[in-house]
Scaffold this motif. Structure first.
Motif, PDB file in Angstrom:
ATOM      1  N   GLY A  48       0.813  -1.213   0.000  1.00 10.91           N
ATOM      2  CA  GLY A  48       0.000   0.000   0.000  1.00 10.91           C
ATOM      3  C   GLY A  48       0.842   1.257   0.000  1.00 10.91           C
ATOM      4  N   THR A  49       1.929   1.244   0.761  1.00  7.50           N
ATOM      5  CA  THR A  49       2.825   2.399   0.811  1.00  7.50           C
ATOM      6  C   THR A  49       3.502   2.626  -0.534  1.00  7.50           C
ATOM      7  N   VAL A  50       3.862   1.541  -1.218  1.00  8.42           N
ATOM      8  CA  VAL A  50       4.476   1.664  -2.542  1.00  8.42           C
ATOM      9  C   VAL A  50       3.556   2.407  -3.493  1.00  8.42           C
ATOM     10  N   ALA A 102       2.125  -2.954  -7.640  1.00  7.31           N
ATOM     11  CA  ALA A 102       3.272  -2.323  -6.974  1.00  7.31           C
ATOM     12  C   ALA A 102       4.587  -2.853  -7.542  1.00  7.31           C
ATOM     13  N   LYS A 103       4.665  -4.160  -7.731  1.00  7.21           N
ATOM     14  CA  LYS A 103       5.885  -4.789  -8.266  1.00  7.21           C
ATOM     15  C   LYS A 103       6.199  -4.271  -9.660  1.00  7.21           C
ATOM     16  N   SER A 104       5.188  -4.202 -10.516  1.00 11.88           N
ATOM     17  CA  SER A 104       5.382  -3.744 -11.890  1.00 11.88           C
ATOM     18  C   SER A 104       5.805  -2.282 -11.936  1.00 11.88           C
ATOM     19  N   ALA A 156      13.477  -4.433  -7.652  1.00 16.66           N
ATOM     20  CA  ALA A 156      12.871  -5.763  -7.542  1.00 16.66           C
ATOM     21  C   ALA A 156      12.098  -5.854  -6.233  1.00 16.66           C
ATOM     22  N   TYR A 157      10.871  -6.319  -6.336  1.00 13.44           N
ATOM     23  CA  TYR A 157       9.999  -6.440  -5.169  1.00 13.44           C
ATOM     24  C   TYR A 157       9.634  -7.920  -5.043  1.00 13.44           C
ATOM     25  N   LEU A 158      10.225  -8.593  -4.048  1.00 12.00           N
ATOM     26  CA  LEU A 158      10.029 -10.039  -3.927  1.00 12.00           C
ATOM     27  C   LEU A 158       8.660 -10.355  -3.325  1.00 12.00           C
TER      28      LEU A 158
END
Length: 506
Positions: free
Chosen positions: A295-297, A319-321, A330-332
């Motif tokens: 959510g913060t992202v 968020a990852k994209s 990179a967001y694991l």
């Protein structure tokens, strides 16, 4: 007192290490400041106008808030010791320069004339007459600077430079007065000890004082060089925001990485600061990994993106994209629990005004005196967006650190606070959380955030950190937070115990 003795007994070696960090940071900063300020005063002693301009400049620099200065320095020089020393030097230059200049320019003119009459060269007059006579004033300026440095150096812990500020921050964040007292008292003792040492230095002759200072420079330089050679540089720096929960997570990351990859060294930087502060450090390469929430992202870090839905899986993918396309990050995979924002009031206040939802606050907004975390107060997924969605305007809002805001509502200083769904203080202080009936707050799942560059260099990090994917339930995190915040157990111990109990460590 029992808590203090317990901390001293169980964390004695860590405290000694922090004292050494604090002393090293303070002495290096003081020496650099003296090497800048004293020669500068000597050069300008016969140039009154230039000296006044320099005094004004150093005075202005000293008015810059220390946290703001650290925030400015991080994108330029990174985190840790270097920006801390730069900030401390900036604060220390003014009193040393001011006192040195005053000491050199208030010497009896008759003595100056006598020295000239005896044929002393400019250099001889400086070292045999002017500097010895100005020495008491110079020492006074150094003592003032030393006390200032020791006090300000406690903030260095915010950017991973260590020192006694670590215990002060941990004491505040975990509501542990023993840690707070230890950090504050030891800082005060250091100021007194070094103040006395500088006074002793002032009683020596000019020549002997110079020998002592030269010896100190050699010892500090030699020790720093030895540490650089003896201690290999850390490969990975894992940092976390303020609070017990980020500290638990970064210790899990550390244990998993070092367990799977024994040759890889990891340093943890706990209580590093707020979201924007930490994200800047990640972009600049000062930090390698930190846990961030989906959510913060979407609400605060990426541009032009909104939560696709209140489905946690879809929110994570968006968020990852966005992080990959906009910042090459990179967001694991995220963990199971959601640490969303909530608003809490006391039971008596909720009962008096029949408060069950956030919308109910509209009827009593003129009576609301809120205490909010700085992040919640300024980020779009916090108070600014909430007030717009619910059309709220409270009577007053104060910003305060997480543990302090809970104490404030418990003591009646405020009647509304923000919090997180995993906060143990809600149970500890018997608070009532209000339902987000307009679904303003997006899903908040924590996951490791790092640069694509790091993951390309170390692809082995992905399977290691993904071991936490789908793990750590809300109940798990509530229990761990309670142990750290209320029971005052060490976050590293609690984190390692969780990993062992769930088969993630041997």
């Amino acid at each position: 007192m029992q808590d203090i003795l317990h901390v001293l007994k169980t964390q004695g070696s860590d405290i000694i290490h922090s004292i050494g960090q604090h002393i090293g940071l303070s002495l290096i900063s003081l020496l650099i400041a003296a090497l800048i300020a004293i020669p500068l005063a000597i050069v300008l002693m016969n140039h009154q106008r230039s000296a006044k301009i320099m005094l004004q400049i150093t005075s202005i620099l000293q008015t810059i808030p220390s946290l703001a200065l650290l925030g400015i320095l991080i994108p330029i020089v990174g985190i840790g010791t270097v920006p801390s020393i730069i900030a401390l030097v900036i604060y220390a230059v003014m009193p040393i320069f001011q006192n040195t200049y005053a000491g050199l320019t208030t010497i009896d003119p008759n003595l100056e004339e006598a020295a000239t009459a005896f044929g002393l060269s400019r250099r001889m007059k400086l070292f045999r007459i002017e500097l010895p006579l100005a020495l008491p004033m110079i020492i006074s300026g150094i003592r003032i600077a030393m006390v200032l440095i020791i006090g300000t150096a406690t903030l260095a812990a915010l950017i991973g430079a260590g020192g006694l500020g670590t215990y002060i921050l941990l004491g505040i964040e975990t509501n542990n007065n023993a840690l707070l007292i230890i950090g504050a008292v030891l800082s005060a003792i250091l100021a007194l000890v070094f103040g006395a040492g500088i006074d002793w230095l002032g009683r020596l002759s000019f020549k002997k004082a110079g020998i002592v200072l030269a010896t100190l420079v050699v010892l500090i330089g030699g020790f720093a060089g030895y540490r650089k050679i003896a201690s290999p540089e850390t490969t990975i720096t894992v940092a976390g925001k303020m609070g017990s929960e980020p500290e638990l997570l970064i210790n899990m990351y550390k244990d998993l990485i070092e367990h799977d990859h024994p040759r890889m060294k990891v340093a943890t930087k706990a209580n590093f600061g707020g979201t924007s502060f930490l994200f800047k450090a990640l972009k600049s390469g000062s930090v390698d990994i930190y846990p961030e929430f989906t959510g913060t992202v979407l609400e605060s870090l990426v541009k032009g993106e909104k939560s696709a839905s209140h489905d946690p899986a879809k929110t994570y993918q968006v968020a990852k994209s966005a992080l990959k396309s906009q910042y090459q990050m990179a967001y694991l995979k995220p963990m199971a629990y959601q640490n969303g924002y909530d608003l809490a009031v006391s039971k008596s206040f909720a009962a008096k005004y029949h408060l069950r939802t956030v919308s109910d606050l509209v009827a009593v907004e003129g009576k609301i005196h809120a205490g909010f975390d700085p992040d919640f107060y300024q980020l779009k997924d916090g108070y600014p967006g909430l007030s717009k969605t619910y059309n709220l305007k409270f009577a007053s809002v104060k910003t305060m650190e997480p543990s302090i805001r809970y104490k404030a509502i418990a003591n009646g200083k405020v009647n509304l606070v923000d919090g997180y769904t995993t906060d143990p203080e809600v149970q500890e202080y018997h608070l009532v959380t209000l339902k987000d009936d307009k679904n303003f707050f997006p899903p908040y799942q924590g996951a490791p955030l790092m640069t694509e560059k790091l993951l390309t260099a170390h692809p082995e990090l992905r399977p290691t950190l993904n071991k936490l994917a789908g793990k750590v339930t809300t109940t798990d995190m509530q229990k761990m937070n309670y142990r750290v915040t209320v029971k005052h157990e060490k976050a590293a111990t609690v984190a390692r115990e969780y990993l062992k109990n769930h088969g993630l460590l041997d």
